[in-house]
Design a protein around this motif. Structure first.
Motif, PDB file in Angstrom:
ATOM      1  N   SER A 178       0.908  -1.327   0.169  1.00 38.69           N
ATOM      2  CA  SER A 178      -0.022   0.074   0.124  1.00 38.69           C
ATOM      3  C   SER A 178       0.798   1.324  -0.101  1.00 38.69           C
ATOM      4  N   ILE A 179       0.449   2.327  -0.814  1.00 42.64           N
ATOM      5  CA  ILE A 179       1.106   3.401  -0.654  1.00 42.64           C
ATOM      6  C   ILE A 179       0.047   4.646  -0.049  1.00 42.64           C
ATOM      7  N   ASP A 180      -1.267   4.231   0.149  1.00 43.98           N
ATOM      8  CA  ASP A 180      -2.244   4.922   0.541  1.00 43.98           C
ATOM      9  C   ASP A 180      -3.267   4.587   0.882  1.00 43.98           C
ATOM     10  N   TYR A 181      -4.035   5.205   1.849  1.00 45.49           N
ATOM     11  CA  TYR A 181      -5.355   4.500   2.581  1.00 45.49           C
ATOM     12  C   TYR A 181      -6.318   5.592   2.399  1.00 45.49           C
ATOM     13  N   LEU A 182      -7.361   5.431   1.598  1.00 45.45           N
ATOM     14  CA  LEU A 182      -8.653   6.235   1.616  1.00 45.45           C
ATOM     15  C   LEU A 182      -9.801   5.850   2.120  1.00 45.45           C
ATOM     16  N   LEU A 183     -10.328   6.918   2.979  1.00 46.62           N
ATOM     17  CA  LEU A 183     -11.662   6.412   3.455  1.00 46.62           C
ATOM     18  C   LEU A 183     -12.631   6.990   2.763  1.00 46.62           C
ATOM     19  N   LYS A 184     -13.643   6.058   2.485  1.00 43.12           N
ATOM     20  CA  LYS A 184     -15.027   6.628   1.852  1.00 43.12           C
ATOM     21  C   LYS A 184     -15.907   7.382   2.882  1.00 43.12           C
ATOM     22  N   PRO A 185     -16.513   8.406   2.237  1.00 42.40           N
ATOM     23  CA  PRO A 185     -16.578   8.620   0.650  1.00 42.40           C
ATOM     24  C   PRO A 185     -15.256   9.393   0.421  1.00 42.40           C
ATOM     25  N   SER A 195     -13.212  12.009  -1.836  1.00 38.83           N
ATOM     26  CA  SER A 195     -13.446  13.209  -2.526  1.00 38.83           C
ATOM     27  C   SER A 195     -12.238  13.298  -3.791  1.00 38.83           C
ATOM     28  N   GLN A 196     -12.589  14.082  -4.642  1.00 41.86           N
ATOM     29  CA  GLN A 196     -11.685  14.032  -5.889  1.00 41.86           C
ATOM     30  C   GLN A 196     -10.181  14.553  -5.509  1.00 41.86           C
ATOM     31  N   ASP A 197     -10.320  15.544  -4.368  1.00 42.47           N
ATOM     32  CA  ASP A 197      -8.873  16.077  -3.730  1.00 42.47           C
ATOM     33  C   ASP A 197      -8.078  15.079  -3.305  1.00 42.47           C
ATOM     34  N   LYS A 198      -8.625  14.105  -2.478  1.00 45.29           N
ATOM     35  CA  LYS A 198      -7.930  13.137  -1.749  1.00 45.29           C
ATOM     36  C   LYS A 198      -7.526  12.102  -2.936  1.00 45.29           C
ATOM     37  N   LEU A 199      -8.258  11.663  -3.686  1.00 41.00           N
ATOM     38  CA  LEU A 199      -7.985  10.914  -4.840  1.00 41.00           C
ATOM     39  C   LEU A 199      -6.704  11.323  -5.599  1.00 41.00           C
ATOM     40  N   LYS A 200      -7.084  12.746  -5.991  1.00 44.18           N
ATOM     41  CA  LYS A 200      -5.954  13.346  -6.806  1.00 44.18           C
ATOM     42  C   LYS A 200      -4.514  13.438  -6.020  1.00 44.18           C
ATOM     43  N   ASN A 201      -4.681  13.446  -4.815  1.00 49.39           N
ATOM     44  CA  ASN A 201      -3.227  13.554  -4.097  1.00 49.39           C
ATOM     45  C   ASN A 201      -2.722  12.125  -3.822  1.00 49.39           C
ATOM     46  N   ALA A 202      -3.566  11.105  -3.825  1.00 41.92           N
ATOM     47  CA  ALA A 202      -3.034   9.922  -3.825  1.00 41.92           C
ATOM     48  C   ALA A 202      -2.390   9.570  -5.229  1.00 41.92           C
ATOM     49  N   ILE A 203      -3.048   9.889  -6.147  1.00 37.59           N
ATOM     50  CA  ILE A 203      -2.480   9.704  -7.809  1.00 37.59           C
ATOM     51  C   ILE A 203      -1.242  10.651  -7.689  1.00 37.59           C
ATOM     52  N   ARG A 204      -1.015  11.769  -7.206  1.00 39.03           N
ATOM     53  CA  ARG A 204       0.178  12.574  -7.052  1.00 39.03           C
ATOM     54  C   ARG A 204       1.290  11.859  -6.543  1.00 39.03           C
ATOM     55  N   ARG A 247      18.080   4.278  -0.957  1.00 36.59           N
ATOM     56  CA  ARG A 247      17.052   4.854  -0.021  1.00 36.59           C
ATOM     57  C   ARG A 247      15.831   3.590   0.250  1.00 36.59           C
ATOM     58  N   ILE A 248      15.261   4.175   1.399  1.00 44.01           N
ATOM     59  CA  ILE A 248      14.141   3.315   1.926  1.00 44.01           C
ATOM     60  C   ILE A 248      12.943   3.991   1.931  1.00 44.01           C
ATOM     61  N   LEU A 249      11.912   3.452   1.375  1.00 44.26           N
ATOM     62  CA  LEU A 249      10.742   4.148   1.578  1.00 44.26           C
ATOM     63  C   LEU A 249       9.951   4.049   2.940  1.00 44.26           C
ATOM     64  N   VAL A 250       9.668   4.984   3.618  1.00 43.55           N
ATOM     65  CA  VAL A 250       9.013   4.790   5.134  1.00 43.55           C
ATOM     66  C   VAL A 250       7.790   5.658   5.142  1.00 43.55           C
ATOM     67  N   ARG A 251       7.218   5.089   6.217  1.00 42.86           N
ATOM     68  CA  ARG A 251       5.845   5.837   6.526  1.00 42.86           C
ATOM     69  C   ARG A 251       5.946   6.563   7.844  1.00 42.86           C
ATOM     70  N   LYS A 252       5.288   7.603   8.021  1.00 40.21           N
ATOM     71  CA  LYS A 252       5.116   8.207   9.289  1.00 40.21           C
ATOM     72  C   LYS A 252       3.804   8.747   9.545  1.00 40.21           C
ATOM     73  N   GLY A 253       3.028   8.245  10.226  1.00 38.92           N
ATOM     74  CA  GLY A 253       1.398   8.811  10.131  1.00 38.92           C
ATOM     75  C   GLY A 253       0.928   8.361   8.877  1.00 38.92           C
ATOM     76  N   VAL A 254       0.364   8.909   8.199  1.00 35.31           N
ATOM     77  CA  VAL A 254      -0.211   8.927   6.773  1.00 35.31           C
ATOM     78  C   VAL A 254       0.629   9.311   5.496  1.00 35.31           C
ATOM     79  N   GLU A 255       2.078   9.888   5.957  1.00 31.93           N
ATOM     80  CA  GLU A 255       2.685  10.294   4.856  1.00 31.93           C
ATOM     81  C   GLU A 255       3.921   9.341   4.672  1.00 31.93           C
ATOM     82  N   PHE A 256       4.455   9.568   3.522  1.00 28.05           N
ATOM     83  CA  PHE A 256       5.650   8.707   2.981  1.00 28.05           C
ATOM     84  C   PHE A 256       6.807   9.826   2.863  1.00 28.05           C
ATOM     85  N   GLN A 257       7.723   9.184   3.003  1.00 33.36           N
ATOM     86  CA  GLN A 257       9.204   9.882   2.576  1.00 33.36           C
ATOM     87  C   GLN A 257      10.170   8.802   2.526  1.00 33.36           C
ATOM     88  N   ALA A 258      11.346   9.117   2.059  1.00 32.73           N
ATOM     89  CA  ALA A 258      12.530   8.180   1.717  1.00 32.73           C
ATOM     90  C   ALA A 258      13.653   8.647   2.585  1.00 32.73           C
TER      91      ALA A 258
END
Length: 267
Positions: A94-101, A103-112, A157-168
């Motif tokens: 997983s690279i993101d976790y979106l809660l329904k409903p 929104s287009q903004d959340k989906l757009k951010n996930a695609i970005r 680099r190692i991909l890591v998660r802190k909270g709901v954000e990702f960084q390398a």
């Protein structure tokens, strides 16, 4: 960009398709699957897509069962009405976790986020064009090895998660890795702890420079540059102390003591 949608509610699936096309008209929804079984059959018969948008609760069980039944080598954005699966989701590409409903903004951010991660780790246009399961391209973000061929397998680099954000995080800035409750954690040079996007230490070990990192035991991988001292214990075991604080003593077994001494002398 080829996207597979796994969603057991037809209106939700159709809405996702519309939203994706509105976000980027280059997105091609290659298929829509409505169950675990259907998704497994599709993945076994078709090339991996670039990205999967996947609901968690499907008509025939949790979508996590898909990963147990077949290999998924592309990143996944989970979509669900429940937050109770958040930690478990990040064990499955997983690279993101979106809660329904959604929104287009959340989906757009996930695609970005997907595009940013892809562009960050992929160095050639050939890689950017897709994913595959043969070690030649970008693998799943949560279970990935960003390399092309054996010579380039070592991570930088190692991909890591802190909270709901990702960084390398740069590998050279990592003091040690450890596993706890079936999750992999990274502790950096400033003693900051992150959850690493990796399923187990054995796979991670294969992607690290063995001149720098050593698998101390079943729980720890340590960086030679952060070893402060080590001392012998009874039965020829070795206790290793790092420059970073660790909650427990790191013990090298009797069987691995000789290889550890050889490694530390050469690192």
């Amino acid at each position: 960009m080829k996207v597979l949608i796994v969603e057991d509610e037809k209106p939700a699936s159709e809405n996702l398709i519309e939203e994706l096309q509105a976000i980027d008209d280059n997105i091609d929804v290659v298929a829509g699957c409505y169950s675990v079984d259907e998704t497994v059959r599709w993945l076994n018969r078709n090339p991996q897509p670039d990205l999967i948008l996947m609901d968690i609760q499907l008509s025939d069980g949790l979508s996590f069962n898909i990963f147990k039944a077949c290999e998924v080598t592309c990143p996944v954005i989970f979509t669900t009405a429940y937050d109770k699966y958040l930690t478990q989701a990040f064990e499955y590409s997983s690279i993101d976790y979106l809660l329904k409903p959604i929104s287009q903004d959340k989906l757009k951010n996930a695609i970005r986020k997907y595009k940013t991660l892809r562009n960050h780790f992929v160095g050639s246009q050939d890689h950017a064009n897709g994913y595959n399961g043969n070690g030649n391209g970008l693998h799943a973000m949560g279970d990935s090895a960003y390399y092309s061929g054996h010579a380039d397998r070592i991570r930088s680099r190692i991909l890591v998660r802190k909270g709901v954000e990702f960084q390398a995080v740069r590998v050279e800035d990592t003091g040690y890795f450890f596993t706890e409750h079936k999750l992999i954690f990274l502790v950096d040079k400033d003693n900051r702890k992150y959850m690493a996007e990796k399923s187990n230490l054995s796979e991670l070990e294969e992607e690290l420079d063995k001149n720098v990192f050593y698998r101390a035991n079943r729980k720890y991988i340590i960086n030679a540059n952060y070893i402060k001292r080590f001392k012998p214990l009874e039965r020829s075991k070795i206790s290793v102390e790092l420059t970073l604080p660790v909650n427990e003593e790191i013990i090298i077994s009797q069987e691995n003591a000789a290889s550890f001494k050889k490694w530390i002398a050469q690192s």
